[in-house]
Scaffold this active site. Structure first.
Site, PDB file in Angstrom:
ATOM      1  N   LYS A  82     117.588  13.934  79.061  1.00 21.56           N
ATOM      2  CA  LYS A  82     117.249  15.298  78.620  1.00 21.56           C
ATOM      3  C   LYS A  82     117.660  16.292  79.698  1.00 21.56           C
ATOM      4  O   LYS A  82     117.420  16.051  80.895  1.00 21.56           O
ATOM      5  CB  LYS A  82     115.746  15.372  78.354  1.00 21.56           C
ATOM      6  N   SER A 157     110.887  18.805  71.438  1.00 21.15           N
ATOM      7  CA  SER A 157     112.031  19.460  72.038  1.00 21.15           C
ATOM      8  C   SER A 157     113.114  18.503  72.518  1.00 21.15           C
ATOM      9  O   SER A 157     114.249  18.926  72.733  1.00 21.15           O
ATOM     10  CB  SER A 157     111.568  20.299  73.216  1.00 21.15           C
ATOM     11  N   SER A 181     106.937  16.238  72.479  1.00 24.53           N
ATOM     12  CA  SER A 181     108.394  16.363  72.503  1.00 24.53           C
ATOM     13  C   SER A 181     109.173  15.063  72.637  1.00 24.53           C
ATOM     14  O   SER A 181     110.395  15.084  72.504  1.00 24.53           O
ATOM     15  CB  SER A 181     108.819  17.306  73.621  1.00 24.53           C
TER      16      SER A 181
HETATM   17  N1  GLN Z   1     106.518  21.455  70.336  1.00 24.77           N
HETATM   18  C1  GLN Z   1     105.558  21.679  71.367  1.00 24.77           C
HETATM   19  C2  GLN Z   1     105.815  23.018  72.008  1.00 24.77           C
HETATM   20  O1  GLN Z   1     106.637  23.713  71.527  1.00 24.77           O
HETATM   21  C3  GLN Z   1     105.635  20.582  72.368  1.00 24.77           C
HETATM   22  C4  GLN Z   1     106.783  20.721  73.283  1.00 24.77           C
HETATM   23  C5  GLN Z   1     106.903  19.631  74.304  1.00 24.77           C
HETATM   24  O2  GLN Z   1     106.245  18.595  74.217  1.00 24.77           O
HETATM   25  N2  GLN Z   1     107.722  19.898  75.317  1.00 24.77           N
HETATM   26  O3  GLN Z   1     105.228  23.393  72.962  1.00 24.77           O
END
Ligand code: GLN
Length: 489
Positions: A82, A157, A181
């Site tokens: 990532k 994400s 994410s």
């Molecule tokens: N979708 C969640 C957010 O937007 C979690 C994101 C994540 O785990 N980095 O914060």
């Protein structure tokens, strides 16, 4: 060249073959780079490809073998990373304009450990800007597509990492999970995704989003591979003050006998599921019962406030973590007439709308007069959630739920922020509690799209979590196949 199908192999099989000399790391990496050449144009999982470096790395592994040196547990295994983890000498962007062109002078501990075990980094994957989002549509550069259905999002994400594993660009990938994410994109792309116990994996070199919640973890196409990768990346690191001393996960052949195990189905996570996801969860419950587990519903009452508490705590921490991106130290700078204007212009142009929304929400929640009512209250809710999980774990070895309330959705389907935030209602509570949780592909839903089941465990319960996930994996009658290979469609 052998006619082995390297792109379908597991990490365990690749490492065994490279170590024994049955085939070379160069052959393995070349096959994956060919797959990237063929399909990356459609999927777009990478912000930066690392093909040449990967081939050099593979040659180095093969040379070590020819010198008779001992090779590591991931010898010759391609891994996608990532793009919010620093890699010395390779642009690291967080899929944000503000970091475009930033070349870190150091490498994240996790990446160092993977490479020391013989893994080969093949690219940096796309994400929602600064890991804020659930579809990868918030990337400042482009959206990644779900390899199982190119008209759908891969989740987020860590959408690029999940997609790269589903697309057979790499057998394993690394993501970060602040509120879901890793698990949510794993569920949407039909792969395994693990968020380990908070503190088990070093975050040195991970660009922070919300430091009390962020955790790095693996993606793989099997539970066994995910377990092996967690073994490699876990363990104390003096460069991360939240890294736990004397704690690491050690990979064992997974015994998936769940007979007599007590499995709780979280009541608060049963609402709002689409009917295909609800069916899949019921099938998972039936499968575990058939294998001799005792499955019962259990309430974790405060879990229903998880989303609300998260959207105060995570933005509060983000507003502070992202203050360093000011056009002075990293990446892009938009020059103004004085220092303040330079900050304003740089941040105004460098950050996208969702990141700005989080910074504003977080700054508000922390401001004088609101701190106790908003941030302080959210921290109390956090404690309640952890206590309610503890009560549930007095009676149950693991808990299960759906990972995502729906299968992968179409692009632009969630226009208001709240409907996007709802994608993580089942995943967020584990981050607030600091517990491990993972998603394992279990069934096909609407349009044959993948559905993952979430297995949750108490802190350091990775062993029992993998056991139950492995039982579900064996019972699952489903395999996510990339759209281009799915002739039946
Ligand atoms: N979708 C969640 C957010 O937007 C979690 C994101 C994540 O785990 N980095 O914060």
């Amino acid at each position: 060249m052998s006619d082995l199908n390297f792109i379908e192999m597991s990490a365990v099989e690749i490492a065994a073959g490279v170590r024994s000399g049955e085939f070379s790391a160069v052959e393995v990496v070349t096959a994956h780079l060919d797959q990237i050449d063929k399909h990356e144009g459609d999927v777009r999982s990478f912000v930066t490809q690392m093909g040449e470096r990967a081939l050099d790395g593979a040659k180095a592994v093969d040379e070590r073998r020819s010198r008779g040196e001992e090779l590591g547990a991931l010898a010759g295994v391609p891994v996608a990373l990532k793009d919010n983890m620093a890699y010395r000498g390779v642009e690291t962007t967080c899929s944000s304009k503000i970091l475009k062109g930033w070349i870190p002078p150091y490498t994240a501990t996790v990446i160092e450990r993977l490479e020391a075990a013989g893994a080969i980094a093949i690219g940096k994957t796309n994400l929602d800007e600064f890991a804020m989002g659930s579809s990868t549509e918030n990337s400042a550069f482009f959206s990644t597509r779900n390899p199982i259905d190119l008209n759908r999002v891969p989740g987020g994400s860590s959408g690029g990492s999940a997609a790269s594993v589903a697309a057979r660009f790499a057998p394993i990938a690394i993501g970060s999970d602040t509120g879901g994410s890793i698990r949510q994109p794993a569920s949407l792309c039909g792969v395994v995704g693990v968020k380990p116990t908070y503190g088990l994996v070093s975050r040195y070199g991970l660009i922070a989003f919300a430091s009390s919640l962020d955790q790095i973890g693996p993606f793989a196409r099997s539970v066994d591979d995910a377990s092996l990768v967690l073994d490699v990346i876990s363990g104390h690191d003096g460069r991360d003050s939240t890294s736990l001393a004397e704690r690491s996960y050690s990979h064992q052949p997974i015994d998936n006998d769940v007979k007599g195990l007590r499995v709780g189905v979280i009541t608060e996570m049963l609402d709002g599921l689409s009917s295909d996801v609800e069916n899949a969860l019921n099938l998972a419950i039936d499968a575990l019962r058939a294998l001799g587990a005792q499955v019962e519903e259990v309430s974790v009452p405060a879990a229903k406030f998880g989303l609300t508490a998260y959207y105060l705590i995570a933005p509060a921490e983000a507003s502070s973590n992202l203050a360093r991106f000011d056009g002075v130290r990293y990446g892009v700078r938009v020059e103004g007439k004085d220092m303040n204007e330079t900050y304003e212009l740089t941040r105004g142009q460098g950050f996208g709308p969702e990141v700005k929304r989080r910074i504003m929400l977080g700054t508000y929640a922390l401001s004088a007069g609101y701190y106790d009512a908003l941030y302080g209250k959210a921290q109390k809710v956090r404690t309640l959630i952890a206590n309610d999980f503890d009560n549930a774990y007095d009676r149950f070895d693991v808990l299960i739920s759906a990972t995502s309330p729906t299968v992968a959705f179409e692009f632009n389907a969630k226009s208001d922020p709240l409907s996007m935030y709802m994608s993580d209602v089942c995943t967020i509570p584990s981050n607030l509690a600091g517990h491990p949780a993972m998603s394992v592909p279990f069934a096909g839903g609407e349009g044959g799209l993948p559905i993952g089941i979430q297995v949750l465990a108490p802190s350091f319960g990775e062993g029992v979590m993998f056991k139950v996930a492995s039982a579900l994996e064996a019972a699952a009658n489903y395999k996510a196949i990339p759209e281009w290979d799915n002739k039946g469609k």
